[in-house]
Scaffold this active site. Structure first.
Site, PDB file in Angstrom:
ATOM      1  N   ASP A 123      -5.252   5.491   0.092  1.00 42.43           N
ATOM      2  CA  ASP A 123      -4.853   5.081   0.807  1.00 42.43           C
ATOM      3  C   ASP A 123      -3.619   5.775   1.238  1.00 42.43           C
ATOM      4  O   ASP A 123      -2.807   4.770   2.237  1.00 42.43           O
ATOM      5  CB  ASP A 123      -4.103   3.535  -0.100  1.00 42.43           C
ATOM      6  CG  ASP A 123      -5.039   2.419   0.033  1.00 42.43           C
ATOM      7  OD1 ASP A 123      -5.863   2.224   1.017  1.00 42.43           O
ATOM      8  OD2 ASP A 123      -4.863   1.419  -0.393  1.00 42.43           O
TER       9      ASP A 123
ATOM     10  N   HIS B 132       1.201  -1.164  -0.362  1.00 49.04           N
ATOM     11  CA  HIS B 132      -0.221  -0.128   0.031  1.00 49.04           C
ATOM     12  C   HIS B 132       0.753   1.406  -0.244  1.00 49.04           C
ATOM     13  O   HIS B 132       0.847   2.135   1.087  1.00 49.04           O
ATOM     14  CB  HIS B 132      -0.656  -0.215   1.357  1.00 49.04           C
ATOM     15  CG  HIS B 132      -1.953  -0.873   0.748  1.00 49.04           C
ATOM     16  ND1 HIS B 132      -1.709  -2.174   2.080  1.00 49.04           N
ATOM     17  CD2 HIS B 132      -3.178  -0.923   0.225  1.00 49.04           C
ATOM     18  CE1 HIS B 132      -3.271  -2.505   1.148  1.00 49.04           C
ATOM     19  NE2 HIS B 132      -3.990  -1.529   0.447  1.00 49.04           N
TER      20      HIS B 132
ATOM     21  N   ASP C  80      -9.366  -0.546  -6.830  1.00 49.84           N
ATOM     22  CA  ASP C  80      -8.577  -0.904  -5.612  1.00 49.84           C
ATOM     23  C   ASP C  80      -8.854  -2.408  -5.829  1.00 49.84           C
ATOM     24  O   ASP C  80      -7.385  -2.484  -5.386  1.00 49.84           O
ATOM     25  CB  ASP C  80      -9.519  -0.815  -4.557  1.00 49.84           C
ATOM     26  CG  ASP C  80      -8.895  -0.480  -3.089  1.00 49.84           C
ATOM     27  OD1 ASP C  80      -7.678  -0.021  -3.682  1.00 49.84           O
ATOM     28  OD2 ASP C  80      -9.581  -0.544  -2.025  1.00 49.84           O
TER      29      ASP C  80
ATOM     30  N   HIS D 140       0.833   1.530  -5.427  1.00 45.71           N
ATOM     31  CA  HIS D 140      -0.438   1.369  -5.835  1.00 45.71           C
ATOM     32  C   HIS D 140      -1.283   2.280  -5.422  1.00 45.71           C
ATOM     33  O   HIS D 140      -2.668   2.612  -6.186  1.00 45.71           O
ATOM     34  CB  HIS D 140      -0.899   1.235  -4.243  1.00 45.71           C
ATOM     35  CG  HIS D 140      -2.519   0.278  -4.121  1.00 45.71           C
ATOM     36  ND1 HIS D 140      -2.974  -0.698  -4.702  1.00 45.71           N
ATOM     37  CD2 HIS D 140      -3.723   0.966  -2.752  1.00 45.71           C
ATOM     38  CE1 HIS D 140      -4.376  -0.688  -4.560  1.00 45.71           C
ATOM     39  NE2 HIS D 140      -4.485   0.401  -3.014  1.00 45.71           N
TER      40      HIS D 140
END
Length: 854
Positions: free
Chosen positions: A600, A559, A720, A563
């Site tokens: 994120d 993450h 996602d 990403h």
């Protein structure tokens, strides 16, 4: 030996019939006339008893009438005592009122030396002339203590008699008749009669008559007591109500809070003057104040300290003057000889925490109050009530001292209770200012922490040159250039990257990109959808924003910024290549792409459940969707900085709409919410198939705010999870990164939380990854891309990618299961061979396995 008077009285008392017959025969008109005051010719023996009853009724009626017409308790009781003294032939009667000071009961004279010829004004005792009996002194004190009537025939024979009042008044007490007065179970006072004038002592008949009239006096005293209690409770209620009103008006400063409350309730305090001393709350001295003591240059502090160990230092005294012309005086850093402190009483209260109620200040031996007038009005200190102001932590924050009750009497237990309620309330209300102060400090710490975070996250001036190299091109800083000059630099470097890295394709992979390349591609996406010029986004701000977003992601296994960019790129591709942009305005498109990049940011590499289990502050701050809400707040925090705010030229309504969509989009990435929204999304897809003309569907959908938000939320989920749709050579590597981050969390659960992780996060079960991937694809992912490809056929590549990856993972799973099966078969064969060998070595078979017979 002759017959005594007592013997005659006893005989007559024991023989009432004889007494009636005797007196009827022997009483003459002259003797009755002498007793009753009536003319001798009007005396009628037949109506003697009736006249007695009428006379007694008239007396009772007059007393009740006085009680009704006079609210002055002393006047009514005075009449009763005069009449009572005449009836029982007492030389004098007195009324003692019960009160408490400092938690100790006492009796004080209210009516003193009432005789048949007395005048009310002579018998009412002024407050400064009271005679006070402790309950352990004298017969009257013992009556109050035992709550029993007494008839002392000779005081010299009583162990409780005290002669100090006789010595004060030069009077000789021979016998006493006394009884307590109650209001329910509460003692109100004691009435006492002294010295029988027509005999050696009070008789039983006198005692009966005394108690009979006492009932009338008791009724009047009960009314007085109830009225006083009602007045006290009313004052208390008003005092607390008004102080609460003012306390909650002022939360910023304890001084202002106390001042507002105390000044507002001044009318209910029933005193001439009061002062409040505020204590220094410092517990530990600074090192530079301690050094002189440690070096021997100053003696250590040896003065009074509070119960919690603080030096008693009054840093401010507020003096409220209520007598004459009202005034308020504030004395900062008051000297020790200031009149409010010089007596030593506030210091003693601050040191001990006791409530001190002093009846006669001038005569007090422990504290030395100023005896001369304090001002030109001639006002002097007579009685004092001092109480500590204690906060919720049981720390004394100040001392409130009240001077001179308005009616001249000493402060009693009801005053103590009322003032204590006020000081307790003020002390507890200090929690408001403490909390406000803590909140301010926390807010300041938060601002400092955010400033530190922003310093490390925000794009620096040297970093921006990696994208906007104005120093090299124009020999100046970006903010010194025109927008056209900045655009020329960006046009030269950014557009080729879009084609080079296939940003418009669903198969995009970041493997061949540097993190700086991803920043540049992210900037170019805003140009591609045409929002930079339309919404006047300053180009320097856009570059700083994207660079700062990349720095806001932590350097963790999965993450991370890569990403975050992938999710933003997939959102861009769905909107453009997937043709979903036609439902949304340009403002909404900008919000959705931004939400993809931010979704994120500042991820910690652990999931929401771990935040809860580990007691992370984030879990306490956010009740649900913990990390998602944190990412959202962090993103808003970046946008709150003017140099990073890409929305700075939008109007208020546009900003509100953009923030609203960002809230929905980022919170929607919580997979816990995925199952709630997918049925609604499926219904929207089904509805789209009912429209034959595409334009009508687009027009309809463009106006359906809620449906657009549901589709956007499902788009965020598709973005996602988009790694699962990438080509196998990409997806297989990404899956290992995801698994590695999960295993790191599993290690933390095993070591830090001392818990066994679930199989997905247990690195000891890494070989089960293909099986877990197949389950994840089947139960979570496939629905999303199947419905999107049905909604928009242009999104079919994502469904094709996930189905192909499902085959690859299934093959890996079958390969792993085949290996497991081979291992199990080999193990079973070995066990069978060992069993056969054991059987061959023991052909008899049925013998014991533990022993044999030789």
């Amino acid at each position: 030996m002759g017959v005594q008077k007592e013997d005659v009285e006893k005989f007559l008392h024991d023989n009432p019939a004889f007494a009636t017959k005797y007196f009827t025969k022997t009483m003459s008109p002259s003797s009755i006339s002498k007793i009753s005051g009536l003319p001798e010719k009007e005396i009628d023996f037949g109506k003697l008893e009736e006249l007695s009853r009428v006379e007694e009724s008239r007396i009772m009626f007059d007393l009740i009438k006085d009680m009704q017409e006079n609210i002055n308790m002393e006047k009514v009781v005075f009449k009763i005592l005069k009449r009572l003294g005449a009836l029982i032939h007492a030389d004098r009667c007195s009324l003692f009122m019960y009160r408490q000071r400092n938690g100790i009961g006492e009796l004080a004279t209210r009516l003193f030396n009432v005789s048949t010829n007395s005048v009310l004004e002579d018998c009412v005792v002024p407050p400064d002339s009271e005679i006070v009996y402790p309950l352990d002194l004298g017969i009257v004190g013992n009556v109050a203590l035992t709550k029993k009537n007494v008839n002392v025939k000779d005081v010299k024979e009583s162990q409780y008699f005290s002669s100090f009042v006789d010595e004060l008044t030069e009077y000789e007490t021979r016998n006493v008749l006394a009884a307590p007065i109650f209001n329910g179970k509460d003692l109100v006072g004691v009435i006492m009669a002294l010295n029988k004038t027509t005999g050696p002592h009070f008789t039983a008949q006198d005692e009966d008559l005394f108690l009979k009239y006492l009932k009338i006096a008791s009724l009047n005293l009960k009314i007085f007591h109830l009225s006083y209690l009602h007045n006290c409770e009313t004052r208390k209620g008003q005092l607390l109500l008004w102080s609460a009103n003012k306390v909650f008006e002022e939360l910023t400063d304890i001084e202002r809070q106390f001042h507002k409350a105390l000044y507002t309730v001044r009318a209910y305090l029933n005193c001439d003057r009061y002062s409040v001393g505020l204590l220094d709350m410092t517990k530990e001295k600074e090192f530079f104040d301690i050094w002189p003591v440690l070096m021997g240059e100053q003696p250590p502090y040896s003065g009074p300290v509070t119960p919690d160990g603080r030096e008693v230092i009054f840093y401010k005294v507020i003096d409220y003057i209520l007598h004459g012309k009202e005034d308020i005086k504030v004395i900062p850093n008051p000297p020790a000889d200031h009149w409010a402190l010089s007596s030593g009483l506030p210091t003693y209260v601050a040191e001990s925490g006791f409530i001190c109620n002093i009846m006669n200040a001038a005569a007090d031996e422990m504290f030395h109050f100023q005896t001369e007038p304090l001002d030109d009005s001639g006002w002097t200190i007579k009685n004092v009530l001092s109480l500590p102001i204690v906060n919720k932590k049981e720390e004394i924050v100040g001392v409130a001292t009240f001077y001179n009750r308005k009616d001249g009497k000493p402060f009693d237990d009801h005053d103590e209770n009322l003032m204590e309620a006020l000081t307790q309330f003020l002390g507890w209300s200090a929690l408001n200012t403490d909390t406000y102060d803590k909140m301010n400090k926390l807010e300041n710490r938060k601002d400092i922490a955010q400033d530190m975070v922003l310093y490390h996250v925000k794009c620096r001036n040297d970093e921006i040159q990696n994208v906007l190299n104005t120093r090299q091109v124009y020999d100046c800083e970006p903010w010194e250039c025109e927008e056209e000059d900045l655009l020329d630099i960006l046009k030269k470097d950014l557009p080729p990257l879009i084609k080079k890295f296939e940003i418009y394709e669903f198969r995009f992979s970041d493997f061949n990109c540097t993190e700086l390349d991803l920043v540049k591609c992210g900037i170019q996406m805003y140009y591609e959808v045409g929002v930079v010029k339309k919404f006047q986004i300053p180009q320097e701000v856009l570059v700083r924003f994207m660079y700062s977003v990349s720095k806001g992601y932590r350097k963790i296994t999965y993450h991370n910024w890569r990403h975050g960019f992938n999710v933003g790129q997939t959102m861009f591709t769905l909107l453009t290549t997937g043709h979903l942009k036609r439902y949304y305005t340009d403002l909404e498109v900008m919000a959705m792409i931004t939400a993809g990049f931010l979704h994120d940011i500042d991820h910690r590499g652990t999931n929401n459940l771990y935040q809860v289990k580990s007691g992370n502050p984030l879990a306490k701050l956010h009740g649900s969707s913990i990390l998602e809400r944190h990412h959202l707040e962090f993103g808003k925090f970046l946008l709150s900085d003017e140099s990073l705010n890409i929305y700075q030229n939008l109007n208020r309504r546009q900003v509100d709409h953009v923030i609203h969509l960002t809230d929905i989009a980022i919170i929607a990435t919580d997979l816990a919410l995925y199952f709630k929204k997918r049925t609604m999304f499926q219904k929207i897809v089904d509805l789209s198939k009912t429209y034959e003309e595409e334009k009508k569907w687009v027009d309809f959908m463009s106006l359906e705010t809620t449906r657009k938000e549901i589709v956007m939320a499902m788009m965020m989920t598709a973005c996602d999870l988009s790694a699962i749709t990438k080509p196998w050579e990409v997806q297989s590597k990404v899956a290992l990164s995801v698994a590695a981050e999960f295993w790191e969390q599993g290690d933390l659960e095993r070591t830090v939380l001392e818990q066994q992780p679930i199989p997905m996060m247990d690195r000891n079960k890494a070989a089960e990854l293909p099986k877990l991937q197949c389950g994840f694809i089947d139960f979570v992912c496939t629905f999303v891309y199947k419905e999107f490809s049905r909604f928009h056929p242009q999104i079919q590549p994502m469904l094709d990618g996930i189905l192909n990856n499902r085959k690859e993972w299934n093959a890996k799973k079958e390969e792993y299961e085949a290996q497991l099966k081979a291992i199990e078969e080999e193990k079973a064969a070995k066990e069978a061979a060992q069993a056969a060998k054991a059987a061959a070595n023991n052909p008899s078979g049925g013998g014991s396995k533990t022993c044999c017979v030789c």
